[in-house]
Design a protein around this motif. Structure first.
Motif: not given
Length: 124
Positions: A1-14, A16-29
């Motif tokens: 198993q790997v533990q996953l945490v997302e970030s980077g979401g938000g409220s934007v206008q049509t 626009d751009s966003l960059r989401l990230s997902c960081v894993g821990s535990g078993t090697p990614f």
């Protein structure tokens, strides 16, 4: 198993751009193929993009091709989703997920480890 945490979401206008990230821990990614999924209110969870262990293969849903780019940095245990030219129909909770194999036609049931999700809201 790997533990996953997302970030980077938000409220934007049509447009626009966003960059989401997902960081894993535990078993090697690097043991996992990874994916981004999304779920809008009242709709089923759908695949957005997936990427193989070494980034050699990627998959994109037709609705995001040419606008979104998936990438990963195994040394940082991190996966990214660069989202450009956002549209209101991209509004959803975005989840990252890990699979122990590379599904060529990915479904949510192929992925066994999931993050908690990050909200993306695009207004017109």
């Amino acid at each position: 198993q790997v533990q996953l945490v997302e970030s980077g979401g938000g409220s934007v206008q049509t447009g626009d751009s966003l960059r989401l990230s997902c960081v894993g821990s535990g078993t090697p990614f690097s043991y996992f193929s990874m994916g981004w999924f999304r779920q809008a209110p009242g709709r089923e969870r759908e695949v957005v993009a997936t990427i193989s262990w070494s980034s050699g293969s990627t998959f994109y849903a037709d609705s995001v091709k040419g606008r979104f780019t998936i990438s990963r940095d195994n040394a940082k245990n991190t996966m990214y989703l660069q989202m450009n030219s956002l549209k209101p129909e991209d509004t959803a909770v975005y989840y990252c997920a890990a699979a122990t194999w590379w599904p060529r036609e990915p479904k949510s049931t192929d992925f066994k480890s999931w993050g908690q999700g990050t909200q993306v809201t695009v207004s017109s």
